[in-house]
Design a protein around this motif. Structure first.
Motif, PDB file in Angstrom:
ATOM      1  N   ASP A 181      -8.345  56.346-122.354  1.00 41.58           N
ATOM      2  CA  ASP A 181      -8.369  55.799-123.709  1.00 41.58           C
ATOM      3  C   ASP A 181      -9.570  54.868-123.887  1.00 41.58           C
ATOM      4  OD1 ASP A 181      -7.088  55.440-126.348  1.00 41.58           O
ATOM      5  OD2 ASP A 181      -6.848  53.365-125.647  1.00 41.58           O
ATOM      6  N   ALA A 182      -9.835  54.041-122.885  1.00 39.12           N
ATOM      7  CA  ALA A 182     -10.980  53.128-122.948  1.00 39.12           C
ATOM      8  C   ALA A 182     -12.300  53.905-122.963  1.00 39.12           C
ATOM      9  CB  ALA A 182     -10.945  52.151-121.776  1.00 39.12           C
ATOM     10  N   LEU A 183     -12.377  54.972-122.182  1.00 36.33           N
ATOM     11  CA  LEU A 183     -13.580  55.807-122.181  1.00 36.33           C
ATOM     12  C   LEU A 183     -13.782  56.461-123.541  1.00 36.33           C
ATOM     13  CD1 LEU A 183     -13.208  57.538-118.693  1.00 36.33           C
ATOM     14  CD2 LEU A 183     -15.028  55.964-119.374  1.00 36.33           C
ATOM     15  N   ALA A 184     -12.707  56.963-124.122  1.00 44.25           N
ATOM     16  CA  ALA A 184     -12.803  57.589-125.447  1.00 44.25           C
ATOM     17  C   ALA A 184     -13.273  56.573-126.484  1.00 44.25           C
ATOM     18  CB  ALA A 184     -11.449  58.185-125.849  1.00 44.25           C
ATOM     19  N   GLU A 185     -12.771  55.356-126.391  1.00 47.52           N
ATOM     20  CA  GLU A 185     -13.180  54.311-127.332  1.00 47.52           C
ATOM     21  C   GLU A 185     -14.648  53.943-127.131  1.00 47.52           C
ATOM     22  OE1 GLU A 185     -13.177  51.605-130.407  1.00 47.52           O
ATOM     23  OE2 GLU A 185     -11.825  53.261-129.963  1.00 47.52           O
ATOM     24  N   GLU A 186     -15.087  53.881-125.884  1.00 46.44           N
ATOM     25  CA  GLU A 186     -16.492  53.557-125.614  1.00 46.44           C
ATOM     26  C   GLU A 186     -17.415  54.654-126.147  1.00 46.44           C
ATOM     27  OE1 GLU A 186     -19.454  52.342-121.913  1.00 46.44           O
ATOM     28  OE2 GLU A 186     -17.328  52.681-121.512  1.00 46.44           O
ATOM     29  N   VAL A 187     -17.022  55.909-125.920  1.00 42.85           N
ATOM     30  CA  VAL A 187     -17.811  57.029-126.448  1.00 42.85           C
ATOM     31  C   VAL A 187     -17.838  56.960-127.970  1.00 42.85           C
ATOM     32  CG1 VAL A 187     -17.882  59.546-126.710  1.00 42.85           C
ATOM     33  CG2 VAL A 187     -17.447  58.547-124.473  1.00 42.85           C
ATOM     34  N   ALA A 207     -17.467  65.215-127.202  1.00 41.37           N
ATOM     35  CA  ALA A 207     -17.672  65.128-125.752  1.00 41.37           C
ATOM     36  C   ALA A 207     -17.215  66.406-125.060  1.00 41.37           C
ATOM     37  CB  ALA A 207     -16.924  63.920-125.188  1.00 41.37           C
ATOM     38  N   LEU A 208     -16.089  66.950-125.476  1.00 40.22           N
ATOM     39  CA  LEU A 208     -15.598  68.187-124.868  1.00 40.22           C
ATOM     40  C   LEU A 208     -16.508  69.369-125.203  1.00 40.22           C
ATOM     41  CD1 LEU A 208     -11.758  67.794-125.435  1.00 40.22           C
ATOM     42  CD2 LEU A 208     -12.979  67.714-123.250  1.00 40.22           C
ATOM     43  N   GLN A 209     -17.008  69.431-126.438  1.00 39.45           N
ATOM     44  CA  GLN A 209     -17.929  70.504-126.803  1.00 39.45           C
ATOM     45  C   GLN A 209     -19.216  70.409-125.994  1.00 39.45           C
ATOM     46  OE1 GLN A 209     -18.145  69.911-131.055  1.00 39.45           O
ATOM     47  NE2 GLN A 209     -16.586  71.472-131.461  1.00 39.45           N
ATOM     48  N   ALA A 210     -19.716  69.203-125.795  1.00 36.56           N
ATOM     49  CA  ALA A 210     -20.939  69.017-125.003  1.00 36.56           C
ATOM     50  C   ALA A 210     -20.707  69.423-123.556  1.00 36.56           C
ATOM     51  CB  ALA A 210     -21.402  67.565-125.084  1.00 36.56           C
ATOM     52  N   ARG A 211     -19.571  69.046-123.006  1.00 40.02           N
ATOM     53  CA  ARG A 211     -19.256  69.383-121.613  1.00 40.02           C
ATOM     54  C   ARG A 211     -19.068  70.887-121.447  1.00 40.02           C
ATOM     55  NH1 ARG A 211     -19.724  70.505-117.170  1.00 40.02           N
ATOM     56  NH2 ARG A 211     -18.374  69.928-115.462  1.00 40.02           N
ATOM     57  N   LEU A 212     -18.428  71.524-122.429  1.00 39.15           N
ATOM     58  CA  LEU A 212     -18.228  72.958-122.387  1.00 39.15           C
ATOM     59  C   LEU A 212     -19.566  73.693-122.445  1.00 39.15           C
ATOM     60  CD1 LEU A 212     -16.187  75.263-122.318  1.00 39.15           C
ATOM     61  CD2 LEU A 212     -15.994  75.073-124.789  1.00 39.15           C
ATOM     62  N   ALA A 213     -20.460  73.246-123.320  1.00 45.96           N
ATOM     63  CA  ALA A 213     -21.793  73.859-123.417  1.00 45.96           C
ATOM     64  C   ALA A 213     -22.548  73.705-122.095  1.00 45.96           C
ATOM     65  CB  ALA A 213     -22.582  73.226-124.559  1.00 45.96           C
ATOM     66  N   GLU A 214     -22.433  72.530-121.491  1.00 45.86           N
ATOM     67  CA  GLU A 214     -23.095  72.289-120.199  1.00 45.86           C
ATOM     68  C   GLU A 214     -22.529  73.210-119.124  1.00 45.86           C
ATOM     69  OE1 GLU A 214     -23.059  68.736-116.890  1.00 45.86           O
ATOM     70  OE2 GLU A 214     -23.031  68.156-119.006  1.00 45.86           O
ATOM     71  N   ALA A 247     -18.979  57.653-133.712  1.00 45.89           N
ATOM     72  CA  ALA A 247     -18.000  58.587-134.265  1.00 45.89           C
ATOM     73  C   ALA A 247     -16.983  57.792-135.080  1.00 45.89           C
ATOM     74  CB  ALA A 247     -17.298  59.347-133.136  1.00 45.89           C
ATOM     75  N   LYS A 248     -16.454  58.419-136.112  1.00 48.91           N
ATOM     76  CA  LYS A 248     -15.497  57.727-136.981  1.00 48.91           C
ATOM     77  C   LYS A 248     -14.158  57.514-136.301  1.00 48.91           C
ATOM     78  CE  LYS A 248     -17.600  59.468-141.179  1.00 48.91           C
ATOM     79  NZ  LYS A 248     -17.508  60.367-142.308  1.00 48.91           N
ATOM     80  N   THR A 249     -13.777  58.474-135.463  1.00 50.33           N
ATOM     81  CA  THR A 249     -12.470  58.392-134.790  1.00 50.33           C
ATOM     82  C   THR A 249     -12.613  58.767-133.326  1.00 50.33           C
ATOM     83  OG1 THR A 249     -11.931  60.710-135.230  1.00 50.33           O
ATOM     84  CG2 THR A 249     -11.275  59.093-136.929  1.00 50.33           C
ATOM     85  N   LYS A 250     -11.596  58.436-132.551  1.00 52.63           N
ATOM     86  CA  LYS A 250     -11.590  58.854-131.143  1.00 52.63           C
ATOM     87  C   LYS A 250     -11.486  60.373-131.064  1.00 52.63           C
ATOM     88  CE  LYS A 250      -9.226  54.876-129.262  1.00 52.63           C
ATOM     89  NZ  LYS A 250      -8.045  54.451-128.520  1.00 52.63           N
ATOM     90  N   THR A 251     -10.745  60.957-131.993  1.00 54.31           N
ATOM     91  CA  THR A 251     -10.612  62.412-131.998  1.00 54.31           C
ATOM     92  C   THR A 251     -11.978  63.070-132.125  1.00 54.31           C
ATOM     93  OG1 THR A 251      -8.411  62.298-132.967  1.00 54.31           O
ATOM     94  CG2 THR A 251      -9.591  64.380-133.223  1.00 54.31           C
ATOM     95  N   GLU A 252     -12.792  62.573-133.043  1.00 55.56           N
ATOM     96  CA  GLU A 252     -14.147  63.108-133.222  1.00 55.56           C
ATOM     97  C   GLU A 252     -14.965  62.907-131.957  1.00 55.56           C
ATOM     98  OE1 GLU A 252     -18.071  62.123-135.926  1.00 55.56           O
ATOM     99  OE2 GLU A 252     -16.105  61.665-136.770  1.00 55.56           O
TER     100      GLU A 252
END
Length: 81
Positions: free
Chosen positions: A11-17, A33-40, A23-28
């Motif tokens: 949760d803290a990592l999501a908030e830091e990101v 972050a997941l899309q970037a990791r998936l592309a990588e 980003a407007k929300t943690k969901t965003e």
């Protein structure tokens, strides 16, 4: 389907990101972050595996229409622009 973050560190990592990426929300932030990791991860896949995935997607589209006239189609697009 919902994703619940129950781990305080995650949760803290999501908030830091969220803050760092503005980003407007943690969901965003998590989505990005997941899309970037998936592309990588996909870039790291062997070419053989990437091509197999592309072939599977093309096969799922079905056979092409041999009577389709791409030039006529493109000309129509440009004439109507």
């Amino acid at each position: 389907m919902a994703l619940f973050i129950r781990d305080a560190e995650v949760d803290a990592l999501a908030e830091e990101v969220r803050k760092l990426t503005r980003a407007k929300t943690k969901t965003e932030a998590v989505r990005d972050a997941l899309q970037a990791r998936l592309a990588e991860a996909r870039r790291g896949m062997p070419l053989r595996d990437r091509l197999a995935r592309a072939r599977a997607l093309a096969d799922a589209m079905g056979a092409s229409d041999p009577a389709f006239d791409m030039k006529s189609y493109t000309d129509d697009m440009w004439d109507n622009a």
